[in-house]
Each structure stands twice: as structure tokens, then as C-alpha cells.
Write a protein that holds these residues in place. Structure first.
Motif, PDB file in Angstrom:
ATOM      1  N   CYS A  37       3.558  -0.221   2.164  1.00 19.78           N
ATOM      2  CA  CYS A  37       2.526  -0.324   1.124  1.00 19.78           C
ATOM      3  C   CYS A  37       1.222   0.335   1.565  1.00 19.78           C
ATOM      4  O   CYS A  37       0.458   0.854   0.741  1.00 19.78           O
ATOM      5  CB  CYS A  37       2.255  -1.784   0.778  1.00 19.78           C
ATOM      6  N   ALA A  38       0.947   0.279   2.872  1.00 15.14           N
ATOM      7  CA  ALA A  38      -0.310   0.786   3.420  1.00 15.14           C
ATOM      8  C   ALA A  38      -0.490   2.272   3.164  1.00 15.14           C
ATOM      9  O   ALA A  38      -1.627   2.752   3.106  1.00 15.14           O
ATOM     10  CB  ALA A  38      -0.385   0.489   4.909  1.00 15.14           C
ATOM     11  N   SER A  39       0.585   3.001   2.964  1.00 16.28           N
ATOM     12  CA  SER A  39       0.457   4.442   2.737  1.00 16.28           C
ATOM     13  C   SER A  39      -0.312   4.748   1.450  1.00 16.28           C
ATOM     14  O   SER A  39      -0.917   5.810   1.334  1.00 16.28           O
ATOM     15  CB  SER A  39       1.827   5.119   2.722  1.00 16.28           C
ATOM     16  N   CYS A  40      -0.336   3.825   0.501  1.00 19.79           N
ATOM     17  CA  CYS A  40      -1.104   4.014  -0.742  1.00 19.79           C
ATOM     18  C   CYS A  40      -2.254   3.020  -0.877  1.00 19.79           C
ATOM     19  O   CYS A  40      -3.311   3.368  -1.399  1.00 19.79           O
ATOM     20  CB  CYS A  40      -0.198   3.867  -1.964  1.00 19.79           C
ATOM     21  N   HIS A  41      -2.046   1.781  -0.422  1.00 17.50           N
ATOM     22  CA  HIS A  41      -3.015   0.711  -0.651  1.00 17.50           C
ATOM     23  C   HIS A  41      -3.888   0.406   0.561  1.00 17.50           C
ATOM     24  O   HIS A  41      -4.763  -0.448   0.476  1.00 17.50           O
ATOM     25  CB  HIS A  41      -2.293  -0.566  -1.097  1.00 17.50           C
ATOM     26  N   ASN A  46      -7.184  -3.178   0.715  1.00 23.70           N
ATOM     27  CA  ASN A  46      -8.523  -3.023   0.156  1.00 23.70           C
ATOM     28  C   ASN A  46      -9.013  -1.574   0.270  1.00 23.70           C
ATOM     29  O   ASN A  46     -10.131  -1.279  -0.091  1.00 23.70           O
ATOM     30  CB  ASN A  46      -9.509  -3.951   0.874  1.00 23.70           C
ATOM     31  N   GLU A  47      -8.165  -0.706   0.772  1.00 27.13           N
ATOM     32  CA  GLU A  47      -8.567   0.677   1.003  1.00 27.13           C
ATOM     33  C   GLU A  47      -7.654   1.639   0.247  1.00 27.13           C
ATOM     34  O   GLU A  47      -7.090   2.545   0.834  1.00 27.13           O
ATOM     35  CB  GLU A  47      -8.502   1.048   2.495  1.00 27.13           C
ATOM     36  N   THR A  52      -6.637   5.567  -8.566  1.00 29.37           N
ATOM     37  CA  THR A  52      -5.700   5.015  -9.555  1.00 29.37           C
ATOM     38  C   THR A  52      -4.797   3.941  -8.958  1.00 29.37           C
ATOM     39  O   THR A  52      -4.074   3.286  -9.698  1.00 29.37           O
ATOM     40  CB  THR A  52      -4.827   6.124 -10.175  1.00 29.37           C
ATOM     41  N   TYR A  53      -4.811   3.758  -7.649  1.00 26.79           N
ATOM     42  CA  TYR A  53      -4.003   2.724  -7.000  1.00 26.79           C
ATOM     43  C   TYR A  53      -4.822   1.436  -6.944  1.00 26.79           C
ATOM     44  O   TYR A  53      -5.960   1.439  -6.490  1.00 26.79           O
ATOM     45  CB  TYR A  53      -3.612   3.116  -5.577  1.00 26.79           C
ATOM     46  N   PRO A  54      -4.247   0.328  -7.353  1.00 27.41           N
ATOM     47  CA  PRO A  54      -5.023  -0.924  -7.348  1.00 27.41           C
ATOM     48  C   PRO A  54      -5.265  -1.442  -5.931  1.00 27.41           C
ATOM     49  O   PRO A  54      -4.471  -1.208  -5.028  1.00 27.41           O
ATOM     50  CB  PRO A  54      -4.137  -1.897  -8.129  1.00 27.41           C
TER      51      PRO A  54
END
Length: 116
Positions: A37-41, A46-47, A52-54
Motif C-alpha cells: 500500500c505504501a507505494s501509493c499511500h 498520510n503521504e 488523487t490517492y486518499p
């Protein structure tokens, strides 16, 4: 059993679902599982790397679990999230939801705003 005790017991039994906890997951396991998940979020959710990514950090775990279940079932449409969520077990979803819900985020509860 007195009438008062019987009434209190009945009221408690009827109210119990309202006090039921949301998804219960393992925060440490969720952190480990969040690496994809960290690759986008981002590492804490929080980063987000794209506007467009929540942001996930600090979000209600119940909301996160429901969103992931809906991506998994196809009720929510997003090709990227459907691919990731489709591989998650219920335990994975609960763990991820617990992890992101436990993170300090910059989401704001707007229900207490006095002025608009």
C-alpha cells in the motif's frame, strides 16, 4: 428476578449491537502487510504520492475495512484497488484497517465546526 432488573437486562441485550466493536485487527501485522500500500499511500498512509490517492492515516477502521471489502467485491470500482483488495483475506483487511486507523493523520472531523 425483579421487573426492574428484567427491564434493564432486556435493554442491555437490545443495545449490545450498538456497542459492538468494529473490525479488530493486529496493528503490527497490518504495518507489515501495508508495504504494498505504501507505494501509493506512503509509509503511514498520510503521504499519498498523488493528490488523487486518499490519505488513510487516522481514518476510521470500520470505514477502511468496508472500503476494502467493497473494492474486493466489485461494489466499488477502481481497477488498481480491485487488484490489490481481491488478494486480501478478511484478516488482512482487519489488520490493514487497524494499522491505518492507528496512525496519526491530518484528516479532520468536520462535525464539530461552529462556523462555515
Amino acid at each position: 428476578m425483579t421487573l426492574r432488573l428484567l427491564a434493564a437486562s432486556a435493554l442491555l441485550a437490545l443495545a449490545a449491537p450498538a456497542f459492538a466493536a468494529g473490525p479488530v485487527g493486529n496493528i503490527a501485522a497490518g504495518q507489515e502487510k501495508s508495504k504494498t500500500c505504501a507505494s501509493c499511500h506512503g509509509a503511514t498512509g498520510n503521504e499519498s504520492l498523488d493528490d488523487t490517492y486518499p490519505k488513510l492515516a487516522g481514518q476510521h477502521p470500520e470505514y477502511l475495512a468496508r472500503a476494502l471489502q467493497e473494492y474486493k467485491s466489485g461494489k466499488r470500482k477502481n481497477a488498481i484497488m480491485a487488484g490489490f483488495a481481491g488478494a486480501l483475506s478478511d484478516e488482512d483487511i482487519n489488520d490493514l484497517s487497524a494499522f491505518y486507523g492507528s496512525q496519526a493523520g491530518d484528516l479532520h472531523d468536520l462535525s464539530k465546526i461552529d462556523e462555515r
